[in-house]
Design a protein around this motif. Structure first.
Motif, PDB file in Angstrom:
ATOM      1  N   LEU A   1      -1.314  11.683  11.456  1.00  0.00           N
ATOM      2  CA  LEU A   1      -2.202  12.585  12.192  1.00  0.00           C
ATOM      3  C   LEU A   1      -3.604  12.033  12.002  1.00  0.00           C
ATOM      4  O   LEU A   1      -4.165  12.074  10.902  1.00  0.00           O
TER       5      LEU A   1
ATOM      6  N   THR B   1      -7.379  12.276  12.545  1.00  0.00           N
ATOM      7  CA  THR B   1      -8.169  13.495  12.705  1.00  0.00           C
ATOM      8  C   THR B   1      -9.613  13.274  13.131  1.00  0.00           C
ATOM      9  O   THR B   1     -10.370  14.231  13.209  1.00  0.00           O
TER      10      THR B   1
ATOM     11  N   LEU C   1      -8.376  13.868  18.131  1.00  0.00           N
ATOM     12  CA  LEU C   1      -7.032  13.855  17.559  1.00  0.00           C
ATOM     13  C   LEU C   1      -6.165  12.783  18.215  1.00  0.00           C
ATOM     14  O   LEU C   1      -6.222  12.560  19.419  1.00  0.00           O
TER      15      LEU C   1
ATOM     16  N   TYR D   1      -1.998  10.876  17.461  1.00  0.00           N
ATOM     17  CA  TYR D   1      -0.749  10.995  16.721  1.00  0.00           C
ATOM     18  C   TYR D   1      -0.022   9.650  16.806  1.00  0.00           C
ATOM     19  O   TYR D   1      -0.041   8.977  17.842  1.00  0.00           O
TER      20      TYR D   1
END
Length: 583
Positions: free
Chosen positions: A338, A340, A376, A378
């Protein structure tokens, strides 16, 4: 230099003997030991009459990192033990016979790490064992116990070493202090003892450098200069506790550059807390993660943003804030990310060289997504070793690290400025690497959507190494790779997205001199098969004493057409000299 894929160290410890009289050595067992920054492999070899010592060839391979040991005239007596799942360095062991009588051991390292700062030592003990020690040189500080290691970057024979000295517990004890510091602690108050324990648990390492960057041609812009002096410092603060299952690393970076204010910058390369368990690892904070196996172009490396003001080859990366969970199983490792916080790519300023013309307007950067979605991303990656084959499968979703460069025109139709646009992308990739004797085969390929039309790209090739060339101690590697990109040439998408290598070949030579100074040389050329342009690159490095290194890089651009994004560098042939002090 992160693109240094192979680091060879000749480890010759056997007495001369004829093949006719030699009997094959037998490897009975392998034991794994470690300290906070040192890994030891204990090879228990059955005694022979007359006594014979094994002969080793050892080298480190990057991306993914691994330690390879070739042992002459050796065979195992039974299946060899694997490192434990919570071993701080080794992930798994692979082995296979070589050249009928020889034996190869491949130790996969857990962490994606730069192998340039590591050394390999070998010791023969009175117990008949051979100790192979992998040491992070950045920890060779004066505060360490001189009994725990002997600084060296070459093999030596010292039968006086006791292997249990190498396995001191990671937590702080009085025995881990140098003698004079222990004496100072006698009679200290409890507060002083606590303070000394707290300080002693931290390890400080890193480097400071001075760089000279000179250009051969007159600059395209009269604001630019022909020579730049800069200095940088990159310390690292490290501490482990909880029997090594938890650690903290802080590595800030700062460079001051003459003339170019954008190249004067500060970054947190790493600020990470690690928690390691039997079959999982959790990392939280700023990190640098590398994906890829090829030499010429790191196609699939996408987690971190490139620090372009450091070097246009993309080797230097900005720290990326993330949460990373690694699930470690016998059938492979799954890394979940993740990400951030988004980091914009750095670009040189008005007075800097190796930049766009006109200068990139970083303050006007545009994003396809706004708010939290912009920051963000992923990612997930599966990696595993299938025999001699190392395979990685990955997917990334989020804001692209490589921007689309949008030109903005004035009323006269001239390009007034260039604005980076960061789009939302999906990228699926694969990387494969295998060792077959002296051959190293490698491949990276990806499919990406979200930046205009979906496109495909791949780079792959082979490296063949001649070990101990003409018994000189020098290892010669020959490298050949091909780079493909479906975006092609002479179209808006390829130009604005900086598709650099659409139909290109790389040919290179690597020399490892295997001397005390760890002298290395890499020279090559990337040739564009369609447009006949060429990029020449020479990289050399050498150690000076125990604490200093010198690096040299020469890069030349030849025959770059105006339709190639590299046209911005056509008048920027340069030589880069770096003198580093490691502490």
């Amino acid at each position: 230099m992160r693109n240094t894929r192979l680091k060879y160290i000749s480890l010759a410890t056997c007495l001369a003997f004829s093949e006719a009289d030699a009997q094959q050595l037998v490897l009975d067992s392998i034991d794994y030991q470690s300290t906070s920054r040192q890994a030891v492999i204990d090879l228990s070899i059955a005694p022979t009459e007359p006594p014979e010592k094994p002969e080793f060839k050892a080298f480190l391979i990057d991306n993914p990192p691994r330690l390879v040991l070739d042992v002459k005239n050796l065979k195992p007596s039974a299946p060899l033990s694997q490192p434990s799942a919570d071993h701080p360095y080794f992930q798994r062991l692979r082995s296979a016979p070589r050249n009928k009588n020889d034996f190869r051991l491949v130790f996969d390292l857990k962490n994606q790490t730069d192998i340039h700062g590591y050394t390999i030592d070998i010791e023969s003990t009175a117990h008949g064992s051979s100790l192979i020690t992998l040491t992070d040189e950045s920890t060779l500080t004066r505060e360490q116990n001189p009994n725990t290691f002997e600084p060296s970057n070459y093999a030596h024979s010292n039968s006086e070493l006791h292997k249990y000295d190498l396995t001191a517990p990671q937590q702080s004890t009085n025995d881990s202090y140098p003698g004079n510091f222990k004496e100072n602690r006698i009679g200290a108050s409890s507060d002083e003892s606590f303070f000394n324990d707290l300080i002693s648990d931290w390890e400080i390492s890193g480097y400071a450098e001075v760089e000279s960057l000179g250009f051969f041609q007159t600059p395209q812009d009269n604001q630019q200069h022909s020579h730049y002096i800069s200095g940088a410092i990159n310390p690292e603060l490290y501490r482990s506790w909880d029997n090594g299952s938890q650690s903290f690393t802080f590595s800030p970076f700062y460079r001051y550059s003459q003339h170019d204010s954008r190249r004067t910058h500060f970054d947190i390369r790493e600020l990470t807390w690690l928690k390691a368990a039997y079959d999982w690892e959790l990392r939280v904070g700023f990190r640098q993660v590398f994906w890829g196996v090829t030499e010429g172009f790191h196609l699939i490396d996408i987690i971190n943003q490139a620090d372009f003001v450091e070097n246009i080859d993309g080797e230097q990366k900005l720290g990326q804030p993330m949460i990373n969970l690694a699930l470690i199983q016998d059938w492979g490792t799954i890394d979940l990310f993740l990400l951030t916080g988004f980091r914009e790519r750095t670009f040189a300023g008005h007075e800097g060289r190796l930049r766009t013309h006109p200068v990139t307007s970083v303050g006007d950067a545009q994003f396809e997504r706004e708010g939290v979605e912009k920051h963000l991303a992923y990612a997930g990656r599966y990696s595993h070793s299938f025999g001699d084959w190392d395979v990685g499968l990955a997917h990334f979703y989020g804001t692209a690290r490589q921007p689309t460069m949008l030109p903005r025109f004035n009323q006269l139709g001239e390009i007034e400025r260039i604005i980076p646009l960061y789009e939302n992308i999906n990228q699926t990739s694969i990387d494969v690497q295998t060792i077959k004797g002296s051959w190293l085969w490698k491949l990276e390929a990806l499919m990406r959507s979200g930046q205009g039309d979906r496109f495909y790209a791949a780079t792959g090739g082979v490296e063949y190494t001649f070990f101990d060339l003409f018994e000189s101690g020098v290892d010669l590697g020959l490298i050949a790779e091909y780079m493909y990109d479906s975006r092609g040439y002479n179209n808006f998408q390829a130009l604005t997205q900086q598709a650099l290598f659409q139909d290109d070949f790389l040919a290179a030579v690597r020399l490892g001199f295997n001397d005390i100074q760890n002298t290395q040389l890499l020279a090559g050329v990337i040739f564009d098969r369609t447009q006949n342009s060429k990029i020449y690159n020479i990289e050399a490095s050498r150690r000076i004493g125990n604490d200093w290194t010198v690096d040299l890089q020469v890069r030349l651009f030849r025959g770059i057409p105006v339709t190639d994004p590299l046209i911005m560098f056509s008048a920027d042939d340069h030589v880069r000299f770096q003198l580093k002090y490691h502490f």
